[in-house]
Design a protein around this motif. Structure first.
Motif, PDB file in Angstrom:
ATOM      1  N   PHE A   1     -41.233  18.123  -0.857  1.00 22.07           N
ATOM      2  CA  PHE A   1     -40.239  18.130  -1.929  1.00 22.07           C
ATOM      3  C   PHE A   1     -39.862  19.568  -2.269  1.00 22.07           C
ATOM      4  O   PHE A   1     -40.547  20.531  -1.903  1.00 22.07           O
ATOM      5  CB  PHE A   1     -40.752  17.401  -3.177  1.00 22.07           C
ATOM      6  N   ILE A   2     -38.742  19.681  -2.950  1.00 20.50           N
ATOM      7  CA  ILE A   2     -38.284  20.952  -3.498  1.00 20.50           C
ATOM      8  C   ILE A   2     -38.440  20.874  -5.010  1.00 20.50           C
ATOM      9  O   ILE A   2     -38.007  19.917  -5.647  1.00 20.50           O
ATOM     10  CB  ILE A   2     -36.813  21.234  -3.145  1.00 20.50           C
ATOM     11  N   LEU A   3     -39.076  21.878  -5.577  1.00 15.86           N
ATOM     12  CA  LEU A   3     -39.259  21.963  -7.024  1.00 15.86           C
ATOM     13  C   LEU A   3     -38.182  22.867  -7.595  1.00 15.86           C
ATOM     14  O   LEU A   3     -38.082  24.039  -7.235  1.00 15.86           O
ATOM     15  CB  LEU A   3     -40.638  22.525  -7.354  1.00 15.86           C
ATOM     16  N   ARG A   4     -37.365  22.328  -8.486  1.00 15.77           N
ATOM     17  CA  ARG A   4     -36.337  23.111  -9.159  1.00 15.77           C
ATOM     18  C   ARG A   4     -36.849  23.513 -10.534  1.00 15.77           C
ATOM     19  O   ARG A   4     -37.181  22.656 -11.350  1.00 15.77           O
ATOM     20  CB  ARG A   4     -35.039  22.304  -9.304  1.00 15.77           C
ATOM     21  N   LEU A   5     -36.916  24.809 -10.762  1.00 18.68           N
ATOM     22  CA  LEU A   5     -37.347  25.317 -12.059  1.00 18.68           C
ATOM     23  C   LEU A   5     -36.172  25.965 -12.780  1.00 18.68           C
ATOM     24  O   LEU A   5     -35.156  26.309 -12.170  1.00 18.68           O
ATOM     25  CB  LEU A   5     -38.494  26.313 -11.883  1.00 18.68           C
ATOM     26  N   ALA A   6     -36.338  26.163 -14.088  1.00 13.25           N
ATOM     27  CA  ALA A   6     -35.209  26.557 -14.921  1.00 13.25           C
ATOM     28  C   ALA A   6     -34.987  28.055 -15.010  1.00 13.25           C
ATOM     29  O   ALA A   6     -33.998  28.491 -15.581  1.00 13.25           O
ATOM     30  CB  ALA A   6     -35.391  25.988 -16.335  1.00 13.25           C
ATOM     31  N   SER A   7     -35.884  28.868 -14.465  1.00 15.25           N
ATOM     32  CA  SER A   7     -35.696  30.310 -14.601  1.00 15.25           C
ATOM     33  C   SER A   7     -36.405  31.047 -13.485  1.00 15.25           C
ATOM     34  O   SER A   7     -37.273  30.496 -12.797  1.00 15.25           O
ATOM     35  CB  SER A   7     -36.243  30.798 -15.946  1.00 15.25           C
TER      36      SER A   7
ATOM     37  N   LEU B   1     -37.412  17.647  -7.091  1.00 15.49           N
ATOM     38  CA  LEU B   1     -38.079  17.385  -8.370  1.00 15.49           C
ATOM     39  C   LEU B   1     -37.671  18.397  -9.417  1.00 15.49           C
ATOM     40  O   LEU B   1     -37.690  19.604  -9.171  1.00 15.49           O
ATOM     41  CB  LEU B   1     -39.597  17.433  -8.169  1.00 15.49           C
ATOM     42  N   GLN B   2     -37.323  17.908 -10.581  1.00 12.73           N
ATOM     43  CA  GLN B   2     -37.022  18.751 -11.731  1.00 12.73           C
ATOM     44  C   GLN B   2     -37.746  18.174 -12.937  1.00 12.73           C
ATOM     45  O   GLN B   2     -37.684  16.966 -13.188  1.00 12.73           O
ATOM     46  CB  GLN B   2     -35.510  18.783 -11.990  1.00 12.73           C
TER      47      GLN B   2
END
Length: 312
Positions: free
Chosen positions: A106-112, A77-78
């Motif tokens: 799920f895997i959470l992809r964050l931007a920083s 997830l992004q």
């Protein structure tokens, strides 16, 4: 033994973007099936390969996300950058669809990288809000987040400057050391965690070494076989470029993180500088160095024709 049933597809959010596309490629390399969630099927023809089921959906439309999530056990997830209200609504829709369809994890992809102490910087506030929503969902998950992406060198304006003028000009001081990573490394980390069923961790994905702007330029030069120099771009100029490419107001959202780094060097050191320290689930993970990454993408920096320098 993999925790993923290879007969069931992995749902990849924003699959037609740079980061989502990297996850799709990483999954296919593992022999996994992918359900690629995109907003416009016509603009996602590059994803039309064996093993990929392309589905249209919109993070603003919970019903489309439920349809995309049906029959899926795991997701990456992004949440796209936007206002806090927009990101909250997108996260709510994605999580409700995941719960309704019985996703297992799920895997959470964050931007920083994470900031342990709350602050008013909008992107950090938004990330913390999304993380809190995910934790309250009760679903098993892990977080993957980068330092800064080497793939910024491949953005059209940056690539044009490198190809035509031998200059890389990101909006960050030359003296700031950064352990640069890549979208492919973050994708590999996300899929590794899913396969191993390693949940609960917050994984800061960084490169194997921390380099200043001058040191980065030396490694890029070595990878390309010609001299590249580093020049810090002004934040106002950077903001204007983002607005021109992504719409008015987006530049302010993106640039706010870099303004925070410029004003809080100690925080920037903590979030950007340290090389990878693997956590449980990624004990044997080997990050890619700058020069190796550049050599892998060398052909992308050979042609300066307008057709070649395009949005990636």
């Amino acid at each position: 033994m993999s925790a993923i049933n290879s007969s069931s597809p992995i749902l990849v959010y924003l699959a037609n973007g740079v980061q989502g596309g990297a996850v799709v490629r990483a999954a296919l390399r593992r022999g996994l099936k992918v359900r690629a969630l995109v907003r416009d099927r016509e603009r996602a023809r590059a994803l039309a390969v064996p093993g990929v089921d392309i589905v249209e959906g919109d993070l603003r439309d919970s019903s489309s996300l439920r349809m995309a999530s049906a029959g899926v056990a795991h997701a990456v997830l992004q949440i796209p950058i936007g206002s806090q209200d927009e990101m909250r609504a997108a996260a709510e829709n994605a999580l409700s669809a995941s719960i309704a369809c019985g996703l297992r994890s799920f895997i959470l992809r964050l931007a920083s990288a994470s900031r342990p102490v709350p602050c008013p910087e909008p992107s950090f506030v938004a990330n913390a809000m999304v993380e809190d929503m995910v934790r309250r969902s009760g679903m098993p998950f892990a977080v993957v987040r980068p330092t800064l992406y080497l793939d910024n060198l491949l953005k059209p304006s940056a690539r044009r400057e490198i190809v035509r003028h031998g200059v890389f000009a990101p909006p960050i001081a030359e003296s700031q050391p950064i352990a640069w990573t890549s979208v492919d490394d973050c994708a590999e980390a996300a899929l590794t965690l899913l396969e191993r069923g390693a949940y609960g961790g917050d994984h800061r994905i960084a490169g194997p070494e921390s380099v200043t702007g001058e040191e980065l330029a030396l490694r890029v030069s070595a990878g390309l076989g010609r001299r590249i120099v580093y020049r810090a771009q002004s934040l106002d100029e950077f903001e204007g470029e983002i607005d021109a490419a992504m719409g008015p107001g987006t530049g302010r959202l993106v640039a706010s993180r870099f303004r925070f780094f410029a004003a809080h060097r100690d925080e920037a050191e903590t979030m950007l500088s340290g090389s990878l320290v693997p956590q449980p689930g990624l004990e044997d993970f080997q990050p890619t160095g700058v020069e190796a990454w550049v050599r892998r993408h060398k052909e992308d920096f050979q042609d300066d024709s307008p057709a070649s320098i395009r949005e990636r």
